[in-house]
Design an enzyme around this catalytic site. Structure first.
Site, short mmCIF file in Angstrom:
data_model
loop_
_atom_site.label_atom_id
_atom_site.label_comp_id
_atom_site.label_asym_id
_atom_site.label_seq_id
_atom_site.Cartn_x
_atom_site.Cartn_y
_atom_site.Cartn_z
N ASP A 278 0.85 -1.20 0.00
CA ASP A 278 0.00 0.00 0.00
C ASP A 278 0.88 1.24 0.00
O ASP A 278 1.82 1.35 0.81
CB ASP A 278 -0.91 0.01 1.23
CG ASP A 278 -1.93 1.14 1.18
OD1 ASP A 278 -3.02 0.92 0.64
OD2 ASP A 278 -1.60 2.25 1.68
N ASN B 154 -2.64 13.07 -3.67
CA ASN B 154 -3.75 13.54 -4.51
C ASN B 154 -4.22 14.92 -4.10
O ASN B 154 -4.49 15.78 -4.95
CB ASN B 154 -4.93 12.55 -4.42
CG ASN B 154 -4.75 11.36 -5.33
OD1 ASN B 154 -4.07 11.45 -6.35
ND2 ASN B 154 -5.35 10.24 -4.97
N HIS C 101 -5.00 14.70 -8.89
CA HIS C 101 -5.18 13.28 -9.23
C HIS C 101 -4.29 12.84 -10.39
O HIS C 101 -3.95 11.65 -10.48
CB HIS C 101 -6.66 13.02 -9.56
CG HIS C 101 -7.54 13.06 -8.35
ND1 HIS C 101 -7.63 12.00 -7.47
CD2 HIS C 101 -8.34 14.04 -7.84
CE1 HIS C 101 -8.47 12.31 -6.48
NE2 HIS C 101 -8.91 13.54 -6.68
N ASP D 136 -2.01 9.58 -10.39
CA ASP D 136 -1.96 8.55 -11.44
C ASP D 136 -0.52 8.26 -11.86
O ASP D 136 -0.14 7.11 -12.10
CB ASP D 136 -2.76 9.02 -12.67
CG ASP D 136 -4.26 8.99 -12.43
OD1 ASP D 136 -4.69 8.38 -11.42
OD2 ASP D 136 -5.01 9.57 -13.24
N GLU E 298 -4.80 2.32 -4.23
CA GLU E 298 -3.35 2.47 -4.16
C GLU E 298 -2.69 1.21 -3.62
O GLU E 298 -1.56 1.24 -3.14
CB GLU E 298 -2.98 3.67 -3.28
CG GLU E 298 -3.31 3.55 -1.82
CD GLU E 298 -4.70 4.07 -1.46
OE1 GLU E 298 -4.89 4.41 -0.29
OE2 GLU E 298 -5.58 4.13 -2.34
#
Length: 402
Positions: free
Chosen positions: A265, A273, A278, A282, A308
């Site tokens: 994780d 973010n 965002h 990405d 994630e």
């Protein structure tokens, strides 16, 4: 009568071949289905028509256009079929070998004057070369298709290729031992034999039918593959996870080949973010996916498990080895820096893993690895944890909640 029959044949053959060429062109331009392969198949059909039209002009006179060029045009069509199949299934291209083969056939044909007198020799050279091209195309296709289909169906799908190749070989052998059969099994002197006329039509239809089937099969394989891929990272998705996990677990139960599961994780991903947007998030996900692919073995199965979260199946990996892999991944991620709009973004991973045991089901092993990852996060993130049993996981979770 024979001349009239020949004209009808040529018209019918040309109509079929040109219709196929147009269909392949539409696939290449409008539908964008395997464009390189489709262009090769369109060109192959076009060259075949040109070769047949040149055949109709053959006489007893020596003529390089109606003999040598006609044969080489047909052979180039067969070569294009093979190259198209290789493009279709993303195989290594055989240009060098095929061009050497074409050159060899051309040199052998040029050893004699192109005329009816040497027709048997020319047809034998042409037939053997065509047989090699068609047979090799069948072998290429079989190797590609067997990756997605059982051997029986892969072989069945390519029967037409091998049948056509065998027919060319039979024609060469018959002419070698019975030259007088030339008029019945070849287009040596125009196209007056009904057997020759219909064999060419059947050959054309069979070849295009197989090629259209291959293109459709490739499209189905691609769609199926995309259905199992995460669109952002290109990694496998959760849909593909269970099938792979069942395969690895079956090897463990049958051959005692241990494996481990690892859940990773990205720490503070929400903060990335919120701070950078965002699109930056990405990029971080894609960068993490690339780092994992570059760090792990080819036999390791990397899956995007959640927003994630990533999950890795490590075949042939015991608990001690899984710890080493986890440390290596954590170090690689920590060392890598992502640049976003001239700003550097650093990331870390919380990693949990579990190794297979006889008393654990697939679902329980997944849950253990997931619980171990949450344990790593609860211990301050950028940490590696492992759990060995459901009881241990429940005890730790209970203690954490208190």
């Amino acid at each position: 009568m024979e001349n009239s029959q020949s004209i009808v044949f040529v018209q019918f053959f040309s109509l079929i071949a040109l219709s196929c060429a147009i269909a392949w062109t539409l696939l290449a331009t409008l539908l964008r289905i395997a464009p390189r392969a489709s262009w090769c198949f369109a060109a192959a059909n076009t060259f075949t028509v040109i070769g047949i039209l040149l055949y109709t002009q053959r006489t007893e006179a020596i003529n390089y256009l109606y003999w040598f060029v006609a044969d080489m045009t047909i052979l180039l069509g067969f070569a294009l079929v093979r190259w198209g199949c290789q493009y279709l299934f993303k195989q290594a291209l055989s240009y060098r070998f095929d061009l050497i083969l074409l050159t060899t056939a051309a040199l052998l044909m040029l050893l004699v004057p192109p005329s009816v007198i040497y027709a048997v020799y020319l047809v034998i050279v042409m037939s053997m070369t065509a047989a090699i091209f068609i047979s090799l195309s069948g072998i290429d296709n079989f190797r590609a298709v067997k990756k997605h289909l059982p051997l029986y169906y892969a072989a069945l799908l390519n029967v037409p290729f091998f049948t056509i190749g065998l027919l060319f070989i039979i024609r060469a052998i018959v002419l070698l031992f019975s030259p007088q059969q030339l008029a019945h099994i070849s287009a040596a002197d125009k196209l007056n034999s009904p057997l020759v006329l219909w064999s060419y039509i059947i050959l054309l239809l069979l070849t295009n039918l197989v090629l259209f089937g291959n293109a459709l099969a490739r499209l189905v394989f691609k769609v199926a593959r995309l259905a199992n891929k995460d669109q952002l990272t290109g990694l496998w998705n959760r849909h593909a996870l269970l099938d792979k996990l069942k395969q690895v677990d079956a090897l463990w139960l049958r051959n005692d080949l241990a494996y481990s599961l690892m859940v990773l994780d990205l720490d503070h991903f929400k903060r990335i973010n919120d701070t950078y947007g965002h699109l930056a998030g990405d990029k971080v996900l894609k960068h993490t996916a690339e780092t994992l692919q570059n760090t792990l073995r080819k036999i390791d199965f990397i899956c995007r498990y959640g927003g994630e979260e990533f999950l890795i199946i490590l075949p042939l990996t015991n608990k001690k080895e899984a710890q080493i892999v986890a440390e290596k991944i954590q170090q690689k991620i920590k060392e890598s820096v992502i640049v976003w709009q001239k700003k550097q973004i650093s990331t870390t991973l919380s990693i949990g893993y579990a190794t297979c045991k006889t008393h654990l089901s697939i679902e329980q092993l997944l849950q253990l690895a997931d619980d171990a990852m949450y344990l790593a996060k609860s211990r301050g993130r950028n940490t590696i944890c492992s759990l060995d049993s459901i009881e241990q996981a429940n005890e730790i979770i209970s203690t954490t909640r208190q």
